[in-house]
Every structure is written in C-alpha cells, then in structure tokens.
Scaffold this motif. Structure first.
Motif, PDB file in Angstrom:
ATOM      1  N   MET A   1       0.767  -1.133   0.066  1.00 63.47           N
ATOM      2  CA  MET A   1       0.180  -0.016   0.010  1.00 63.47           C
ATOM      3  C   MET A   1       0.773   1.526  -0.099  1.00 63.47           C
ATOM      4  SD  MET A   1      -3.055   0.836   2.427  1.00 63.47           S
ATOM      5  CE  MET A   1      -2.278   0.880   4.222  1.00 63.47           C
ATOM      6  N   PRO A   2       0.648   2.120  -1.142  1.00 64.45           N
ATOM      7  CA  PRO A   2       1.455   3.411  -0.878  1.00 64.45           C
ATOM      8  C   PRO A   2       1.193   4.077   0.247  1.00 64.45           C
ATOM      9  CG  PRO A   2      -0.474   3.530  -2.511  1.00 64.45           C
ATOM     10  CD  PRO A   2      -0.464   2.010  -1.868  1.00 64.45           C
ATOM     11  N   ASP A   3       1.882   4.911   0.736  1.00 56.57           N
ATOM     12  CA  ASP A   3       1.760   5.825   2.238  1.00 56.57           C
ATOM     13  C   ASP A   3       0.640   6.730   2.048  1.00 56.57           C
ATOM     14  OD1 ASP A   3       3.961   4.604   3.320  1.00 56.57           O
ATOM     15  OD2 ASP A   3       5.019   6.602   3.274  1.00 56.57           O
ATOM     16  N   ILE A   4      -0.433   6.555   2.953  1.00 56.30           N
ATOM     17  CA  ILE A   4      -1.634   7.369   2.839  1.00 56.30           C
ATOM     18  C   ILE A   4      -1.263   8.724   3.553  1.00 56.30           C
ATOM     19  CG2 ILE A   4      -4.200   7.476   3.613  1.00 56.30           C
ATOM     20  CD1 ILE A   4      -3.559   5.058   1.481  1.00 56.30           C
ATOM     21  N   THR A   5      -1.624   9.796   2.947  1.00 58.53           N
ATOM     22  CA  THR A   5      -1.653  11.187   3.567  1.00 58.53           C
ATOM     23  C   THR A   5      -2.891  11.908   3.363  1.00 58.53           C
ATOM     24  OG1 THR A   5      -1.273  12.111   1.365  1.00 58.53           O
ATOM     25  CG2 THR A   5       0.597  11.117   2.634  1.00 58.53           C
ATOM     26  N   LEU A   6      -2.969  12.854   4.110  1.00 60.36           N
ATOM     27  CA  LEU A   6      -4.126  13.764   4.092  1.00 60.36           C
ATOM     28  C   LEU A   6      -4.638  13.897   2.867  1.00 60.36           C
ATOM     29  CD1 LEU A   6      -4.138  16.430   6.804  1.00 60.36           C
ATOM     30  CD2 LEU A   6      -6.049  14.916   6.165  1.00 60.36           C
ATOM     31  N   GLU A  35      -2.011  -5.114   5.810  1.00 53.97           N
ATOM     32  CA  GLU A  35      -2.077  -6.129   4.871  1.00 53.97           C
ATOM     33  C   GLU A  35      -3.440  -6.415   4.035  1.00 53.97           C
ATOM     34  OE1 GLU A  35       1.393  -7.536   4.554  1.00 53.97           O
ATOM     35  OE2 GLU A  35      -0.119  -9.251   3.985  1.00 53.97           O
ATOM     36  N   ALA A  36      -4.374  -5.897   4.832  1.00 52.30           N
ATOM     37  CA  ALA A  36      -5.610  -5.996   4.354  1.00 52.30           C
ATOM     38  C   ALA A  36      -6.271  -4.707   3.711  1.00 52.30           C
ATOM     39  CB  ALA A  36      -6.929  -6.048   5.642  1.00 52.30           C
ATOM     40  N   GLY A  37      -5.217  -3.776   3.664  1.00 55.55           N
ATOM     41  CA  GLY A  37      -5.626  -2.465   2.989  1.00 55.55           C
ATOM     42  C   GLY A  37      -6.346  -1.219   3.804  1.00 55.55           C
ATOM     43  N   VAL A  38      -6.500  -1.538   5.187  1.00 56.51           N
ATOM     44  CA  VAL A  38      -7.296  -0.292   5.778  1.00 56.51           C
ATOM     45  C   VAL A  38      -6.293   0.764   5.709  1.00 56.51           C
ATOM     46  CG1 VAL A  38      -7.759   0.397   8.177  1.00 56.51           C
ATOM     47  CG2 VAL A  38      -7.965  -2.165   7.525  1.00 56.51           C
ATOM     48  N   GLU A  39      -6.822   1.874   5.358  1.00 55.89           N
ATOM     49  CA  GLU A  39      -6.183   3.413   4.909  1.00 55.89           C
ATOM     50  C   GLU A  39      -5.856   4.207   6.123  1.00 55.89           C
ATOM     51  OE1 GLU A  39      -7.892   3.642   0.826  1.00 55.89           O
ATOM     52  OE2 GLU A  39      -9.264   3.945   2.287  1.00 55.89           O
ATOM     53  N   VAL A  40      -6.767   4.198   7.341  1.00 53.75           N
ATOM     54  CA  VAL A  40      -6.274   4.857   8.530  1.00 53.75           C
ATOM     55  C   VAL A  40      -6.418   3.960   9.730  1.00 53.75           C
ATOM     56  CG1 VAL A  40      -7.020   6.829   9.781  1.00 53.75           C
ATOM     57  CG2 VAL A  40      -7.589   6.861   7.501  1.00 53.75           C
ATOM     58  N   LEU A  41      -5.632   4.158  10.608  1.00 54.14           N
ATOM     59  CA  LEU A  41      -5.315   3.367  11.793  1.00 54.14           C
ATOM     60  C   LEU A  41      -5.688   4.276  12.911  1.00 54.14           C
ATOM     61  CD1 LEU A  41      -2.173   0.985  11.300  1.00 54.14           C
ATOM     62  CD2 LEU A  41      -4.678   0.548  11.029  1.00 54.14           C
ATOM     63  N   LEU A  42      -6.803   4.228  13.668  1.00 48.01           N
ATOM     64  CA  LEU A  42      -7.114   5.070  14.619  1.00 48.01           C
ATOM     65  C   LEU A  42      -6.807   4.348  16.216  1.00 48.01           C
ATOM     66  CD1 LEU A  42      -8.736   7.178  16.225  1.00 48.01           C
ATOM     67  CD2 LEU A  42     -10.821   6.191  15.810  1.00 48.01           C
ATOM     68  N   ILE A  43      -5.764   5.237  16.686  1.00 51.81           N
ATOM     69  CA  ILE A  43      -5.605   4.524  17.983  1.00 51.81           C
ATOM     70  C   ILE A  43      -6.832   5.466  19.126  1.00 51.81           C
ATOM     71  CG2 ILE A  43      -3.839   4.597  20.040  1.00 51.81           C
ATOM     72  CD1 ILE A  43      -2.685   5.094  16.636  1.00 51.81           C
ATOM     73  N   GLY A  44      -7.695   4.730  19.193  1.00 50.63           N
ATOM     74  CA  GLY A  44      -8.931   5.143  19.912  1.00 50.63           C
ATOM     75  C   GLY A  44      -8.642   5.090  21.423  1.00 50.63           C
ATOM     76  N   ASP A  45      -9.395   6.108  22.274  1.00 49.72           N
ATOM     77  CA  ASP A  45      -9.357   6.254  23.508  1.00 49.72           C
ATOM     78  C   ASP A  45     -10.412   4.934  23.826  1.00 49.72           C
ATOM     79  OD1 ASP A  45     -11.650   7.499  23.061  1.00 49.72           O
ATOM     80  OD2 ASP A  45     -11.126   9.260  24.409  1.00 49.72           O
ATOM     81  N   VAL A  72       1.718   0.991  17.401  1.00 51.00           N
ATOM     82  CA  VAL A  72       1.134   1.047  16.130  1.00 51.00           C
ATOM     83  C   VAL A  72       1.932   1.288  14.916  1.00 51.00           C
ATOM     84  CG1 VAL A  72      -0.821   1.856  14.744  1.00 51.00           C
ATOM     85  CG2 VAL A  72      -1.326   1.073  17.012  1.00 51.00           C
ATOM     86  N   LYS A  73       2.859   2.528  15.388  1.00 55.28           N
ATOM     87  CA  LYS A  73       3.707   3.024  14.477  1.00 55.28           C
ATOM     88  C   LYS A  73       4.608   1.791  13.946  1.00 55.28           C
ATOM     89  CE  LYS A  73       7.521   6.018  13.927  1.00 55.28           C
ATOM     90  NZ  LYS A  73       7.366   6.781  12.475  1.00 55.28           N
ATOM     91  N   ARG A  74       5.201   1.237  14.828  1.00 52.28           N
ATOM     92  CA  ARG A  74       6.145   0.119  14.388  1.00 52.28           C
ATOM     93  C   ARG A  74       5.521  -1.294  13.658  1.00 52.28           C
ATOM     94  NH1 ARG A  74       6.709  -0.108  20.385  1.00 52.28           N
ATOM     95  NH2 ARG A  74       7.886   1.665  20.873  1.00 52.28           N
ATOM     96  N   GLY A  75       4.373  -1.483  13.577  1.00 49.53           N
ATOM     97  CA  GLY A  75       3.628  -2.178  12.940  1.00 49.53           C
ATOM     98  C   GLY A  75       3.224  -1.783  11.322  1.00 49.53           C
ATOM     99  N   ALA A  79      -0.520   3.198   6.502  1.00 45.34           N
ATOM    100  CA  ALA A  79      -1.579   3.648   6.730  1.00 45.34           C
ATOM    101  C   ALA A  79      -1.444   5.052   7.469  1.00 45.34           C
ATOM    102  CB  ALA A  79      -2.433   2.707   7.769  1.00 45.34           C
ATOM    103  N   LEU A  80      -2.459   5.834   7.234  1.00 46.22           N
ATOM    104  CA  LEU A  80      -2.289   7.171   8.162  1.00 46.22           C
ATOM    105  C   LEU A  80      -2.648   6.779   9.646  1.00 46.22           C
ATOM    106  CD1 LEU A  80      -3.324  10.572   7.035  1.00 46.22           C
ATOM    107  CD2 LEU A  80      -4.298   9.855   9.022  1.00 46.22           C
TER     108      LEU A  80
END
Ligand code: KIV
Length: 266
Positions: A1-6, A35-45, A72-75, A79-80
């Motif tokens: 997946m290419p880097d996802i940006t704003l 791997e699955a193509g999720v574009e944004v990973l939310l570290i939610g509270d 999350v950043k290490r894995g 994704a954004l």
C-alpha cells in the motif's frame, strides 16, 4: 500500500471512493490491517474499554495513548495514523499543545479530539503549528456523563441545525477531518455534503466519505457481549483475521456496509 496522507484522503473524497478506518492499538494488528488495505489506523481512547476493561474512556491517559501510538507505528506499513487526545488532555491551550505534541512524536500523523464549536480554538492552535486535527462530533464518548448514556445525538431539529453549523465552523477553524458517531443517517449525509473535508462515520449511515469500527467489535470480540446496532461481525464465515479485515475493506469500498439496518433515523 502506498503511504496514505491527508492529500490521499482528500482525493478519495473528491473521487467518491470510500475511506476505510479501523481502531488499532498494537503493532501486530497494525501490520494485519495494512495487509488488508485499511487506510487509516485510529488509536482510539476506546482502548480504555477494549484493552483495559474500564466502563468508559475517561480513565485513559495521554501517556497510555502515546504508548499505543508508538506500538502501532512499529507495525504500520503506510496507513495514516490517527491518535485520540483523551479526556481532559485538551482543556487548556498549553495542555492541548503538549499532549498533541507527545502523540505526534510517538508516531501519529493526525490527532482527534471530541467536541463541537468550543474546540475551534484548539483546532486553530494545533493546525497552525503543524498538527492536523480530526474533530469527533455527535456521540462523543468522553461526554457520556453529560449525555446520560451512549445515546444517538442530533435527533431534535435544533440539535441537528447546531451540528451542521458547528461542522462548517470547525472546518473553517482548520479541522482536516470530521468523524460522526451515532447521528441520524440523513443528518450525516447533509454534513458530508456541507464540508469539503473527509467525513468518517460510525453509526452514521452510508453517505459519509468513509467508515470506522472498533476492531474488536468487528471481529466479534465485544467484551460486554452487547454489540451496538451499527456493528457488523466481519469474522463470521472467514477463515482468519486478515480475511475478516479484507472483507471489511471490500464492504466499505463497495458501500455494502453499512446497511440501512446499521444506521439511525431522526
Ligand atoms: O475511541 C474510539 O475508538 C473512537 C471510535 C469509536 C471512532 O473514537
């Protein structure tokens, strides 16, 4: 997946392609989501409820959010990364900048805060200093004690009018993304039309620019055993977790999720 940006997310909105987001709290799941193509990973509270077993998100600290953001950043593989500022982490300008800075230095590309018109100043402060901001509106779980429970917001016409006006004002204040939780589908559609920034929904119908779910919920692992109406179990019928994550991405992209049954009426 290419880097996802704003910019990628803006283009997806402009082209009418749905944006995929999931909550994520560690390196292994970050890798699987990518791997699955999720574009944004939310570290939610939501990690306060999902990982720590609290009955609300209120006990979560900024240090805990920074710890999970760094994990999350290490894995992550392109994704954004969006990280939540937790309860009381943005009640003064000094606190807002220090806590957002800590999350950005841990690996976030953007921070999320909950609120309405009253967060305009925080959004302006952060965006002017290089921190993109997503504003979370509608059912904002950090205010559960004000709402008297986890209830759909924006059902009364006055409330809906205010939410529409606030969304436009917060885009003008510099918000780069909007997240709508548990609002009537029709209102979410109107807000999505009214702003030019990407709008992500959870329990907000299918007309938003993208969707988010809590990872454990969509894998059928809700702790309380009570699954909210807007959740679909994507693990059902799938051989493994990455297949379930792929099924979610496909369903959001082709707009077969959420269905009408996952949304709320006014
Ligand atoms: O904390 C969280 O997981 C969230 C989602 C419910 C959108 O904010």
């Amino acid at each position: 997946m290419p880097d996802i940006t704003l910019t990628t997310l803006q283009k997806l909105k402009q082209n009418g392609e749905k944006i995929t987001m999931l909550t994520c709290y560690d390196a292994t799941f970050a890798h699987a989501c990518c791997e699955a193509g999720v574009e944004v990973l939310l570290i939610g509270d939501s990690l306060g409820m999902v990982l720590q077993g609290h009955d609300s998100t209120l006990p979560v600290t900024n240090a805990e959010m920074a710890y999970h953001t760094a994990s999350v950043k290490r894995g992550n593989q392109g994704a954004l990364i969006l990280a939540d500022l937790p309860f009381m982490a943005y009640s003064t300008p000094e606190q807002t900048m220090a806590n957002a800075g800590q999350l950005m230095q841990a690996g976030a590309h953007m921070v999320k805060l909950e609120g309405a018109a009253w967060v305009a100043e925080s959004i302006r402060l952060l965006s002017e200093r290089g921190v993109p901001v997503c504003v979370h509106m509608g059912l904002t779980p950090q205010s559960v004690n004000v709402f008297g429970g986890y209830k759909v917001q924006g059902r009364q016409e006055g409330q809906a009018r205010q939410m529409r006006a606030d969304a436009v004002a917060l885009e003008q204040a510099g918000a780069a993304m909007l997240l709508l939780e548990c609002v009537p589908s029709e209102l979410a559609a109107e807000i999505t039309q009214a702003v030019s920034i990407p709008v992500i929904g959870i329990g907000a119908g299918s007309a938003t620019d993208g969707q988010v779910l809590v990872l454990h919920d969509m894998l059928g692992l809700a702790l309380s055993g009570r699954t909210p109406k807007f959740v679909k179990n994507f693990m059902a019928g799938q051989p493994d977790i990455v297949s379930a994550l792929r099924a979610y991405v496909k369903a959001v992209k082709e707009a077969s999720f959420p269905g009408i049954e996952h949304g709320f009426s006014a």
